[in-house]
Design a protein around this motif. Sequence first.
Motif, PDB file in Angstrom:
ATOM      1  N   ILE A   1       0.928  -1.357  -0.067  1.00 56.89           N
ATOM      2  CA  ILE A   1      -0.017   0.030   0.019  1.00 56.89           C
ATOM      3  C   ILE A   1       0.695   1.054   0.160  1.00 56.89           C
ATOM      4  CG2 ILE A   1      -0.110   0.176   2.640  1.00 56.89           C
ATOM      5  CD1 ILE A   1      -2.982   1.122   2.190  1.00 56.89           C
ATOM      6  N   SER A   2       0.428   2.394  -0.715  1.00 53.24           N
ATOM      7  CA  SER A   2       1.005   3.357  -0.846  1.00 53.24           C
ATOM      8  C   SER A   2       0.226   4.595  -0.369  1.00 53.24           C
ATOM      9  CB  SER A   2       1.831   3.634  -2.108  1.00 53.24           C
ATOM     10  OG  SER A   2       0.608   3.635  -3.124  1.00 53.24           O
ATOM     11  N   LEU A   3       0.744   5.665   0.325  1.00 55.66           N
ATOM     12  CA  LEU A   3      -0.077   6.667   0.717  1.00 55.66           C
ATOM     13  C   LEU A   3       0.745   7.922   0.322  1.00 55.66           C
ATOM     14  CD1 LEU A   3      -0.751   5.538   4.399  1.00 55.66           C
ATOM     15  CD2 LEU A   3      -2.333   5.575   2.533  1.00 55.66           C
ATOM     16  N   GLY A   4       0.065   8.893  -0.163  1.00 60.83           N
ATOM     17  CA  GLY A   4       0.651  10.154  -0.543  1.00 60.83           C
ATOM     18  C   GLY A   4       0.018  11.177   0.494  1.00 60.83           C
ATOM     19  N   LEU A   5       1.312  11.560   1.333  1.00 57.47           N
ATOM     20  CA  LEU A   5       1.344  12.487   2.238  1.00 57.47           C
ATOM     21  C   LEU A   5       1.402  14.000   2.220  1.00 57.47           C
ATOM     22  CD1 LEU A   5       3.766  10.205   4.701  1.00 57.47           C
ATOM     23  CD2 LEU A   5       1.480  10.271   4.322  1.00 57.47           C
ATOM     24  N   LEU A   6       2.227  14.320   0.976  1.00 59.50           N
ATOM     25  CA  LEU A   6       1.999  15.551   0.743  1.00 59.50           C
ATOM     26  C   LEU A   6       2.529  15.955  -0.698  1.00 59.50           C
ATOM     27  CD1 LEU A   6       2.507  18.861   1.950  1.00 59.50           C
ATOM     28  CD2 LEU A   6       5.253  18.087   1.890  1.00 59.50           C
ATOM     29  N   SER A   7       1.771  16.761  -1.242  1.00 58.55           N
ATOM     30  CA  SER A   7       1.799  17.297  -2.608  1.00 58.55           C
ATOM     31  C   SER A   7       1.700  18.584  -2.725  1.00 58.55           C
ATOM     32  CB  SER A   7       1.091  16.354  -3.557  1.00 58.55           C
ATOM     33  OG  SER A   7       1.310  16.740  -5.101  1.00 58.55           O
ATOM     34  N   ILE A   8       2.801  19.606  -2.733  1.00 57.80           N
ATOM     35  CA  ILE A   8       2.747  20.860  -2.830  1.00 57.80           C
ATOM     36  C   ILE A   8       3.511  21.497  -3.617  1.00 57.80           C
ATOM     37  CG2 ILE A   8       2.782  23.136  -1.506  1.00 57.80           C
ATOM     38  CD1 ILE A   8       1.913  21.795   0.932  1.00 57.80           C
ATOM     39  N   GLY A   9       2.965  22.017  -4.856  1.00 54.02           N
ATOM     40  CA  GLY A   9       4.026  22.644  -5.824  1.00 54.02           C
ATOM     41  C   GLY A   9       4.737  21.339  -6.415  1.00 54.02           C
ATOM     42  N   ASN A  10       6.272  21.882  -6.278  1.00 48.52           N
ATOM     43  CA  ASN A  10       7.375  20.842  -6.749  1.00 48.52           C
ATOM     44  C   ASN A  10       7.572  19.532  -5.982  1.00 48.52           C
ATOM     45  OD1 ASN A  10       7.394  22.621  -9.053  1.00 48.52           O
ATOM     46  ND2 ASN A  10       8.997  23.677  -7.908  1.00 48.52           N
ATOM     47  N   HIS A  11       7.061  19.667  -4.645  1.00 45.67           N
ATOM     48  CA  HIS A  11       7.476  18.662  -3.739  1.00 45.67           C
ATOM     49  C   HIS A  11       6.389  17.570  -3.451  1.00 45.67           C
ATOM     50  CE1 HIS A  11      10.349  21.727  -2.413  1.00 45.67           C
ATOM     51  NE2 HIS A  11       9.571  22.785  -2.595  1.00 45.67           N
ATOM     52  N   ASP A  12       6.751  16.366  -3.330  1.00 47.60           N
ATOM     53  CA  ASP A  12       6.006  15.100  -3.232  1.00 47.60           C
ATOM     54  C   ASP A  12       6.547  14.366  -1.963  1.00 47.60           C
ATOM     55  OD1 ASP A  12       3.484  13.875  -4.631  1.00 47.60           O
ATOM     56  OD2 ASP A  12       4.941  12.110  -3.933  1.00 47.60           O
ATOM     57  N   LEU A  13       5.793  13.800  -1.035  1.00 47.41           N
ATOM     58  CA  LEU A  13       6.157  12.860  -0.059  1.00 47.41           C
ATOM     59  C   LEU A  13       5.186  11.969  -0.006  1.00 47.41           C
ATOM     60  CD1 LEU A  13       8.221  12.431   2.333  1.00 47.41           C
ATOM     61  CD2 LEU A  13       6.515  13.669   3.649  1.00 47.41           C
ATOM     62  N   SER A  14       5.463  10.637  -0.121  1.00 48.63           N
ATOM     63  CA  SER A  14       4.887   9.269   0.198  1.00 48.63           C
ATOM     64  C   SER A  14       5.339   8.504   1.072  1.00 48.63           C
ATOM     65  CB  SER A  14       4.753   9.051  -1.333  1.00 48.63           C
ATOM     66  OG  SER A  14       5.767   8.565  -1.972  1.00 48.63           O
ATOM     67  N   TYR A  15       4.433   7.635   1.250  1.00 52.80           N
ATOM     68  CA  TYR A  15       4.863   6.437   2.213  1.00 52.80           C
ATOM     69  C   TYR A  15       4.577   5.066   1.561  1.00 52.80           C
ATOM     70  CZ  TYR A  15       5.091   3.000   6.125  1.00 52.80           C
ATOM     71  OH  TYR A  15       5.251   1.965   6.887  1.00 52.80           O
ATOM     72  N   HIS A  16       5.583   3.934   1.568  1.00 54.07           N
ATOM     73  CA  HIS A  16       5.138   2.846   0.912  1.00 54.07           C
ATOM     74  C   HIS A  16       5.397   1.692   2.044  1.00 54.07           C
ATOM     75  CE1 HIS A  16       5.069   4.758  -3.056  1.00 54.07           C
ATOM     76  NE2 HIS A  16       6.266   5.526  -2.460  1.00 54.07           N
ATOM     77  N   LEU A  17       4.490   0.878   2.208  1.00 55.76           N
ATOM     78  CA  LEU A  17       4.596  -0.566   2.844  1.00 55.76           C
ATOM     79  C   LEU A  17       4.203  -1.729   2.066  1.00 55.76           C
ATOM     80  CD1 LEU A  17       5.207  -1.560   5.758  1.00 55.76           C
ATOM     81  CD2 LEU A  17       2.578  -1.401   5.913  1.00 55.76           C
ATOM     82  N   SER A  18       5.056  -2.319   1.927  1.00 57.89           N
ATOM     83  CA  SER A  18       4.673  -3.806   1.157  1.00 57.89           C
ATOM     84  C   SER A  18       5.547  -5.142   1.788  1.00 57.89           C
ATOM     85  CB  SER A  18       5.258  -3.388  -0.439  1.00 57.89           C
ATOM     86  OG  SER A  18       6.734  -3.315  -0.398  1.00 57.89           O
ATOM     87  N   TRP A  19       5.098  -6.097   1.394  1.00 57.06           N
ATOM     88  CA  TRP A  19       5.399  -7.469   1.765  1.00 57.06           C
ATOM     89  C   TRP A  19       6.183  -7.940   0.357  1.00 57.06           C
ATOM     90  CZ3 TRP A  19       7.548  -9.617   6.115  1.00 57.06           C
ATOM     91  CH2 TRP A  19       7.765 -10.925   5.897  1.00 57.06           C
ATOM     92  N   ARG A  20       7.572  -7.917   0.406  1.00 55.04           N
ATOM     93  CA  ARG A  20       8.044  -8.732  -0.904  1.00 55.04           C
ATOM     94  C   ARG A  20       8.508 -10.158  -0.601  1.00 55.04           C
ATOM     95  NH1 ARG A  20      11.329  -3.690  -3.662  1.00 55.04           N
ATOM     96  NH2 ARG A  20       9.646  -2.244  -3.863  1.00 55.04           N
TER      97      ARG A  20
END
Length: 534
Positions: free
Chosen positions: A250-269
């Motif tokens: 699962i991936s979550l978009g935490l911040l997306s302002i202008g040129n900046h983007d912050l996301s969190y990723h959690l996965s079982w591989r």
Amino acid sequence: MAVSTESDAHLGQPEDPNHIYPTTVHDDLDDFESEIEEDDDESEEDDEEPEPITPEAQMRTERVNMESLFKRLSTERVPVRVHDILIKGNTKTKDSVIEAEVEALLKNATTVQQLLQAAGVANARLQHLDIFDSVNITLDAGPPELPGTANVVVEVSEAKNPLTGDVGIFSKPEARSWSVEGSLKLKNLFGYGDLWDGSVAYGWGQASEVSAGVAVPKFKALATPLTARISLLSQDWLKFSSYKEKALGISLGLLSIGNHDLSYHLSWRTLTDPSQMASHSVRRQLGHGLLSALKYTFKVDQRNSPLRPTRGYAFLSTTHIGGLFPENRSLHFIRQEFDLRYAVPLGFYRAALNFGISSGVIFPWGRGFLNKPSYLPERFFLGGNSSPVCTLRGPTSILGFKARGLGPAEPRRQERGNGNNESSDASTGMDFIGGDLAVTAFADLSFDLPLRVFREAGIHGHAFACTGSLTKLTENVYREFSLQKLRDSFRCSAGFGIIVPTKLFRMEVNYCYILKQHEHDQGKSGVQFSFSSL
């Protein structure tokens, strides 16, 4: 005064929110008539009736008034203040969704010129939500008792069919694979501008993915859009690196302002080797792993076109930090990438010189990290026929080499229990295990072809040169690193070709010549085809 900006979703893709769109000025010019009309001659005090105004004279008067208005708007700063924002046509969409996109932008305008520009940007932002068929923003005079004010009327037409879908077939010649991809999108289900989508991708012999996600734009107290996605991915790298990868995450978009983007990723591989022939480095990493990572991206793209840039620059920086969970199977690494592009127009035949440089490094962290190898799927792999001009995602492509076709490689182990030497020799090969430090660079000269029919169709030619290096640093190998070894590790290719853009995909037909390669690299001179979606 009434000014409007309009857009229609059926005429093309959502507009760029940073672009200023033209506006149309209507006939209501009451606020300016007193300043642009000339004083009438004194009327004669007789009973003679005034001559009727002909339509031609009225049109000339209106034309003079309009020219005077445009002249004033272009030479003077006309002060104005937004009194109220009225929203119409939204039967399902919440007012707060629309207000969050336009309110601050419009109310910060202090002149008519700024208000016109803000209206165009606001129009583009609303259209970019992808939930309206059309958007119309009208600027009208404010209440008579409040001179110097304006009312903004935002009229939207919500999408008649909230459910849309598409399907396509894509080719990856460098990997000798095809894929079928389909998606469904449900718009504005709860009236918050929410977009729900599901997609399925199946590739013959390489990858398949099933995913679903939701995106919610900013509204009310939200300072940034929210996105969430869950996916099940399966990738087959047996032909290149002797392993298969499955990931549920699962991936979550935490911040997306202008040129900046912050996301969190959690996965079982899970990494497996069905062939039982993987090299030693690959076998060491088979099994399960937990990826818990933050990903920060800074991106600036000022090129005039992402497909055929002729001027401008682009810059990308991506930081990936894995290992946020203290669990033993958590994957600990830091991955950093940089990508720079620059396009210079040459002034003839729409010719332009594009050049770029990309670099990336990955390193494990934690106790004893100097002796540990980096995580195999997160390493850098070079090769493939994707265009280095269009892609902006770090070091990946070197034309003339197959996918994962260069860099550190180890021999696979021979098949056991088989006494036939010929069969045993046929089953041996090399596993490309990727690298911890990657550097690529390219130069591309694009130009129009002399025939008019080609120019009108967008078909153009180009000549290019590519180079790249992929080396290992982990497991104490960095101690042996030197600039001399880095220079010797570069591979090079050059060539020319024709680019054919279509409505469905972009096709390149290139002749590539390998200038330098190493012993186990999979590079070959000759004609190569490349297809990529627009």
